[in-house]
Design a protein around this motif. Structure first.
Motif, PDB file in Angstrom:
ATOM      1  N   LEU A  32       0.751  -1.097  -0.023  1.00  0.00           N
ATOM      2  CA  LEU A  32       0.092   0.063  -0.136  1.00  0.00           C
ATOM      3  C   LEU A  32       0.803   1.376  -0.111  1.00  0.00           C
ATOM      4  O   LEU A  32       1.702   1.285   0.713  1.00  0.00           O
ATOM      5  CB  LEU A  32      -0.971   0.004   1.294  1.00  0.00           C
ATOM      6  CG  LEU A  32      -1.855  -1.205   1.515  1.00  0.00           C
ATOM      7  CD1 LEU A  32      -2.572  -1.013   2.773  1.00  0.00           C
ATOM      8  CD2 LEU A  32      -2.817  -1.282   0.308  1.00  0.00           C
ATOM      9  N   PHE A  33       0.498   2.181  -0.831  1.00  0.00           N
ATOM     10  CA  PHE A  33       1.273   3.608  -0.917  1.00  0.00           C
ATOM     11  C   PHE A  33       0.148   4.463  -0.656  1.00  0.00           C
ATOM     12  O   PHE A  33      -0.926   4.545  -0.463  1.00  0.00           O
ATOM     13  CB  PHE A  33       1.736   3.836  -2.327  1.00  0.00           C
ATOM     14  CG  PHE A  33       2.779   2.949  -2.771  1.00  0.00           C
ATOM     15  CD1 PHE A  33       4.093   3.098  -2.569  1.00  0.00           C
ATOM     16  CD2 PHE A  33       2.469   1.651  -3.288  1.00  0.00           C
ATOM     17  CE1 PHE A  33       5.340   2.228  -2.779  1.00  0.00           C
ATOM     18  CE2 PHE A  33       3.506   0.598  -3.711  1.00  0.00           C
ATOM     19  CZ  PHE A  33       5.111   1.097  -3.430  1.00  0.00           C
ATOM     20  N   PRO A  34       0.790   5.832  -0.216  1.00  0.00           N
ATOM     21  CA  PRO A  34      -0.363   6.727   0.547  1.00  0.00           C
ATOM     22  C   PRO A  34      -0.830   7.417  -0.923  1.00  0.00           C
ATOM     23  O   PRO A  34      -0.870   7.345  -2.266  1.00  0.00           O
ATOM     24  CB  PRO A  34       0.675   8.119   0.934  1.00  0.00           C
ATOM     25  CG  PRO A  34       2.004   7.127   1.128  1.00  0.00           C
ATOM     26  CD  PRO A  34       2.224   6.167   0.099  1.00  0.00           C
ATOM     27  N   GLU A  35      -1.918   8.205  -0.289  1.00  0.00           N
ATOM     28  CA  GLU A  35      -2.677   8.955  -1.340  1.00  0.00           C
ATOM     29  C   GLU A  35      -1.813  10.020  -2.282  1.00  0.00           C
ATOM     30  O   GLU A  35      -0.812  10.577  -1.830  1.00  0.00           O
ATOM     31  CB  GLU A  35      -3.620   9.853  -0.669  1.00  0.00           C
ATOM     32  CG  GLU A  35      -4.574  10.779  -1.468  1.00  0.00           C
ATOM     33  CD  GLU A  35      -5.524  11.619  -0.539  1.00  0.00           C
ATOM     34  OE1 GLU A  35      -6.414  12.284  -1.000  1.00  0.00           O
ATOM     35  OE2 GLU A  35      -5.220  11.775   0.657  1.00  0.00           O
ATOM     36  N   ALA A  87      -0.236  -3.992  -5.783  1.00  0.00           N
ATOM     37  CA  ALA A  87       0.193  -2.791  -5.372  1.00  0.00           C
ATOM     38  C   ALA A  87      -1.307  -1.902  -5.491  1.00  0.00           C
ATOM     39  O   ALA A  87      -1.779  -1.640  -6.545  1.00  0.00           O
ATOM     40  CB  ALA A  87       1.104  -2.236  -6.116  1.00  0.00           C
ATOM     41  N   VAL A  88      -1.285  -1.024  -4.561  1.00  0.00           N
ATOM     42  CA  VAL A  88      -2.472  -0.260  -4.597  1.00  0.00           C
ATOM     43  C   VAL A  88      -1.752   1.287  -4.389  1.00  0.00           C
ATOM     44  O   VAL A  88      -0.968   1.802  -3.403  1.00  0.00           O
ATOM     45  CB  VAL A  88      -3.452   0.213  -3.269  1.00  0.00           C
ATOM     46  CG1 VAL A  88      -4.475   0.813  -3.296  1.00  0.00           C
ATOM     47  CG2 VAL A  88      -4.017  -1.425  -3.335  1.00  0.00           C
ATOM     48  N   ALA A  90      -7.071   5.516  -6.423  1.00  0.00           N
ATOM     49  CA  ALA A  90      -6.141   4.607  -5.749  1.00  0.00           C
ATOM     50  C   ALA A  90      -6.233   3.629  -6.861  1.00  0.00           C
ATOM     51  O   ALA A  90      -7.158   2.736  -6.979  1.00  0.00           O
ATOM     52  CB  ALA A  90      -6.571   4.093  -4.688  1.00  0.00           C
ATOM     53  N   VAL A  91      -5.137   3.224  -7.544  1.00  0.00           N
ATOM     54  CA  VAL A  91      -4.940   2.346  -8.674  1.00  0.00           C
ATOM     55  C   VAL A  91      -4.616   1.019  -8.399  1.00  0.00           C
ATOM     56  O   VAL A  91      -3.269   1.063  -7.599  1.00  0.00           O
ATOM     57  CB  VAL A  91      -4.077   3.053  -9.646  1.00  0.00           C
ATOM     58  CG1 VAL A  91      -4.296   2.128 -10.989  1.00  0.00           C
ATOM     59  CG2 VAL A  91      -4.322   4.386 -10.138  1.00  0.00           C
ATOM     60  N   VAL A  92      -5.089   0.137  -8.368  1.00  0.00           N
ATOM     61  CA  VAL A  92      -4.944  -1.350  -7.998  1.00  0.00           C
ATOM     62  C   VAL A  92      -4.207  -1.978  -9.334  1.00  0.00           C
ATOM     63  O   VAL A  92      -4.685  -2.101 -10.444  1.00  0.00           O
ATOM     64  CB  VAL A  92      -6.100  -2.406  -7.718  1.00  0.00           C
ATOM     65  CG1 VAL A  92      -5.626  -3.643  -7.319  1.00  0.00           C
ATOM     66  CG2 VAL A  92      -7.200  -1.318  -6.556  1.00  0.00           C
ATOM     67  N   LEU A  93      -2.807  -2.400  -9.079  1.00  0.00           N
ATOM     68  CA  LEU A  93      -1.950  -2.961 -10.023  1.00  0.00           C
ATOM     69  C   LEU A  93      -1.479  -4.341  -9.828  1.00  0.00           C
ATOM     70  O   LEU A  93      -1.128  -4.482  -8.513  1.00  0.00           O
ATOM     71  CB  LEU A  93      -0.833  -1.907 -10.275  1.00  0.00           C
ATOM     72  CG  LEU A  93      -0.856  -0.330 -10.402  1.00  0.00           C
ATOM     73  CD1 LEU A  93       0.355   0.175 -10.070  1.00  0.00           C
ATOM     74  CD2 LEU A  93      -1.652  -0.150 -11.852  1.00  0.00           C
ATOM     75  N   ARG A 153      -8.373 -13.001  -0.715  1.00  0.00           N
ATOM     76  CA  ARG A 153      -9.348 -12.243   0.118  1.00  0.00           C
ATOM     77  C   ARG A 153      -9.943 -11.265  -0.711  1.00  0.00           C
ATOM     78  O   ARG A 153      -9.130 -10.575  -1.777  1.00  0.00           O
ATOM     79  CB  ARG A 153      -8.422 -11.788   0.993  1.00  0.00           C
ATOM     80  CG  ARG A 153      -7.590 -12.930   2.198  1.00  0.00           C
ATOM     81  CD  ARG A 153      -8.556 -13.541   2.836  1.00  0.00           C
ATOM     82  NE  ARG A 153      -8.944 -12.581   4.040  1.00  0.00           N
ATOM     83  CZ  ARG A 153      -8.040 -12.213   5.044  1.00  0.00           C
ATOM     84  NH1 ARG A 153      -6.905 -12.677   5.260  1.00  0.00           N
ATOM     85  NH2 ARG A 153      -8.491 -11.472   5.927  1.00  0.00           N
ATOM     86  N   GLN A 154     -11.023 -10.450  -0.219  1.00  0.00           N
ATOM     87  CA  GLN A 154     -11.741  -9.483  -0.997  1.00  0.00           C
ATOM     88  C   GLN A 154     -11.378  -8.429  -0.231  1.00  0.00           C
ATOM     89  O   GLN A 154     -11.646  -8.160   0.946  1.00  0.00           O
ATOM     90  CB  GLN A 154     -13.158  -9.604  -0.931  1.00  0.00           C
ATOM     91  CG  GLN A 154     -13.684 -10.974  -1.912  1.00  0.00           C
ATOM     92  CD  GLN A 154     -13.391 -10.670  -3.462  1.00  0.00           C
ATOM     93  OE1 GLN A 154     -13.501  -9.559  -3.990  1.00  0.00           O
ATOM     94  NE2 GLN A 154     -12.596 -11.629  -4.223  1.00  0.00           N
ATOM     95  N   VAL A 155     -10.865  -7.190  -0.864  1.00  0.00           N
ATOM     96  CA  VAL A 155     -10.229  -5.987  -0.087  1.00  0.00           C
ATOM     97  C   VAL A 155     -11.062  -4.786  -0.742  1.00  0.00           C
ATOM     98  O   VAL A 155     -10.823  -4.658  -1.992  1.00  0.00           O
ATOM     99  CB  VAL A 155      -8.696  -5.793  -0.571  1.00  0.00           C
ATOM    100  CG1 VAL A 155      -8.195  -4.574   0.300  1.00  0.00           C
ATOM    101  CG2 VAL A 155      -8.029  -7.112   0.062  1.00  0.00           C
ATOM    102  N   GLY A 156     -11.518  -4.296   0.098  1.00  0.00           N
ATOM    103  CA  GLY A 156     -12.145  -3.018  -0.312  1.00  0.00           C
ATOM    104  C   GLY A 156     -11.071  -1.670   0.035  1.00  0.00           C
ATOM    105  O   GLY A 156     -10.538  -1.544   0.764  1.00  0.00           O
ATOM    106  N   VAL A 157     -11.178  -0.708  -1.229  1.00  0.00           N
ATOM    107  CA  VAL A 157     -10.201   0.235  -1.098  1.00  0.00           C
ATOM    108  C   VAL A 157     -10.676   1.555  -1.121  1.00  0.00           C
ATOM    109  O   VAL A 157     -11.950   1.739  -1.582  1.00  0.00           O
ATOM    110  CB  VAL A 157      -9.401   0.171  -2.425  1.00  0.00           C
ATOM    111  CG1 VAL A 157      -8.367   1.478  -2.670  1.00  0.00           C
ATOM    112  CG2 VAL A 157      -8.759  -1.155  -2.575  1.00  0.00           C
ATOM    113  N   LEU A 158     -10.154   2.288  -0.055  1.00  0.00           N
ATOM    114  CA  LEU A 158     -10.688   3.632   0.298  1.00  0.00           C
ATOM    115  C   LEU A 158      -9.759   4.802   0.067  1.00  0.00           C
ATOM    116  O   LEU A 158      -8.370   4.394   0.249  1.00  0.00           O
ATOM    117  CB  LEU A 158     -11.300   3.670   1.599  1.00  0.00           C
ATOM    118  CG  LEU A 158     -12.344   2.708   2.016  1.00  0.00           C
ATOM    119  CD1 LEU A 158     -12.670   2.887   3.725  1.00  0.00           C
ATOM    120  CD2 LEU A 158     -13.450   2.883   1.486  1.00  0.00           C
TER     121      LEU A 158
END
Length: 552
Positions: free
Chosen positions: A44-47, A84-85, A100-103, A143-148
């Protein structure tokens, strides 16, 4: 067989605004380290890690956005064997999105758009971004991951929507600036979302100084009941691994939660270092008066940059006490900084002679006091120019609030480390720093504050006692209390009106002040935006006799 915990690496790293190549390199290095050294399933990376936050009106430039999108594509190609997010601005669906781009597997697998766009405090997302509307849930290692994204965590709906869409845990990318007590506020918000959804929450935060804010990191994760199970250190760069089990249990680093001087002091040190170096300087210069503000500023500078990078200049006048000379030298020698003495009395006499015909028989007043401050400011700016050193202004929040400062004098500077530190807090920071190792001599701490611009001058001759002044300012500025509601021990109604009046009439000074780091809930600058010219200052409740020291 029990399901294996999800292995997450939080990239709590600095991502300077506009430094796209540097940021991309740092992201790529963190992706490789998370995968190869930590065996992470998810990093995970910051905003807005790609561009830094906030990029402000750089977001209006098409070439800037194109470069950010190219950086995302480059990062995507490296994301194999790990998800990576990454935070980045994207031109999508008719607007610019805070995304937030999921790669994963060398491509963009999904994208979450920030839904709640703040326009308060230091934020102005509504000016630049189009909000998202839908939740984003992605599979990671089964796992199912919710991204905020940042502000989305501070309201129930985005987290609830992600849980309803199947998220088993939530991750949040953030660029959350520091102020004292902010760690506890973030953790409470995450705990509330966890309690509402029953999902663990992993919070990744930016670290490092940017202009008038400093991001403190302190990334963390809470379990499905809202209990903190992992916490990264405050203000420390690093790649921090943690795990989230199938039942929501969290395990990871166990750094302490900090508040008060032990959080504020390192925040100012980090901000000072990043501001100075981020603007192309290595060395600084400041005036050293023998007072506590300049002593603390010198100490902060020495801690931030190294004492060999600090030049402290004592500029005595006819009103400077021998004690001040001795105290200033003791501070400089104790810190090991370069120290010079440049007397100003001959220069001051020259000004007096030149202005005598125009001043006539008018008695000395703030004009003569301000001349001395401006001579000092001029000398320090000359040294800054000649020696290539950034000038630090030593003023504190209490003085700036009521205009007890001189434009183009002691307000000169490229950065003001104590700009958001009340005078009473200056003493607390000195006590804290002296507890780590002697820095500010006790005679400096014990001395009654004085500007030494006239015989026998004391700050308290012009201002209420600092504990009273600071209490009134906190209630009026940070709590937005009306003057009639300011029940402050030791402050009479007339003193309250005086402080409120000085606060309003000094707005024009603050607009010309050096930037300084935000460490309270309500800092001057982007945090508190008041008009210079305003009839509101003429309301009866805001009037009082007695201006601040000089009108400019």
């Amino acid at each position: 067989m029990p399901e294996a915990p999800l292995r997450i690496a939080v990239a709590q790293l600095p991502f300077p605004v506009g430094a796209l190549r540097e940021n991309t390199r740092r992201i790529l290095e963190a992706v490789r380290a998370a995968r190869d050294e930590h065996g992470a399933d998810l990093v995970l990376f910051p905003e807005l890690a790609v561009t830094g936050y906030p990029p402000d009106d750089l977001l209006l430039r098409g070439d800037f956005l194109a470069a950010a999108e190219a950086a995302v594509a480059e990062i995507a190609a490296a994301c194999t064997g790990i998800t990576a997010v990454v935070g980045a601005p994207l031109r999508r669906d008719g607007g610019v999105r805070n995304a937030a781009v999921v790669l994963a597997e060398g491509r963009e697998a999904a994208v979450a758009y920030k839904r709640r766009l703040p326009s308060y405090s230091v934020f102005d997302d509504n000016r630049h971004f189009t909000p998202g509307e839908a939740p984003c849930v992605v599979p990671v290692a089964g796992r199912q991951v919710g991204v905020l994204v940042c502000e989305d965590l501070w309201a129930p709906a985005p987290a609830a929507d992600a849980a309803a869409a199947g998220a088993e845990l939530l991750v949040s990318l953030n660029a959350s600036p520091f102020h004292d007590g902010k760690q506890a506020e973030r953790e409470a918000a995450a705990a509330q979302r966890a309690a509402e959804t029953g999902r663990a929450v992993c919070y990744a935060n930016l670290v490092g100084g940017h202009d008038e804010v400093v991001y403190d990191g302190a990334s963390f994760a809470v379990d499905g009941r809202g209990r903190v199970g992992a916490r990264a250190p405050l203000l420390a760069d690093g790649l921090y691994p943690l795990t989230v089990a199938a039942d929501g249990a969290v395990d990871g680093p166990q750094a302490p939660r900090l508040a008060g001087p032990e959080a504020v002091y390192p925040a100012i040190v980090r901000s000072t270092a990043d501001y100075v170096r981020g603007n192309g300087f290595e060395r600084v210069v400041l005036g050293l008066s023998g007072g506590i503000d300049s002593a603390l500023t010198a100490t902060l500078a020495a801690d931030a940059l190294g004492p060999e990078q600090v030049l402290a200049v004592m500029m005595p006048s006819r009103y400077t006490a021998e004690r001040s000379l001795a105290d200033a030298r003791a501070v400089a020698e104790g810190l090991g900084v370069d120290y010079r003495v440049v007397p100003i009395d001959e220069l001051f006499s020259g000004y007096e002679q030149a202005l005598a015909p125009a001043f006539g028989d008018r008695p000395p007043d703030a004009a003569e006091e301000n001349i001395q401050a401006r001579i000092r400011g001029n000398l320090l700016m000359a040294l800054s120019n000649k020696l290539g050193r950034l000038l630090l202004a030593p003023g504190n929040k209490s003085e700036l609030a009521v205009g007890y400062a001189t434009l183009y004098g002691d307000m000169c500077g490229g950065f003001a480390p104590l700009k958001d530190v009340y005078k009473t807090e200056v003493y607390r920071l000195v006590d804290y720093r002296n507890g780590l190792g002697a820095a500010v001599p006790q005679p400096v701490v014990e001395r009654e504050p004085t500007a030494e611009l006239r015989p026998g001058q004391r700050d308290q001759d012009s201002l209420p006692p600092y504990p009273v002044l600071d209490a009134v300012l906190r209630r009026y500025m940070e709590d937005e209390a009306a003057p009639g509601e300011l029940d402050v021990p030791g402050a009479g109604a007339e003193q309250v009106r005086q402080v409120v009046r000085m606060l309003y009439v000094s707005e024009y000074k603050r607009r010309q002040a050096a930037p300084g780091v935000k460490v309270t809930r309500r800092a001057f600058g982007r945090d508190r935006r008041y008009p210079i010219t305003s009839g509101w200052r003429q309301q009866p409740e805001a009037l009082a006799a007695g201006p601040s020291r000089g009108e400019n």
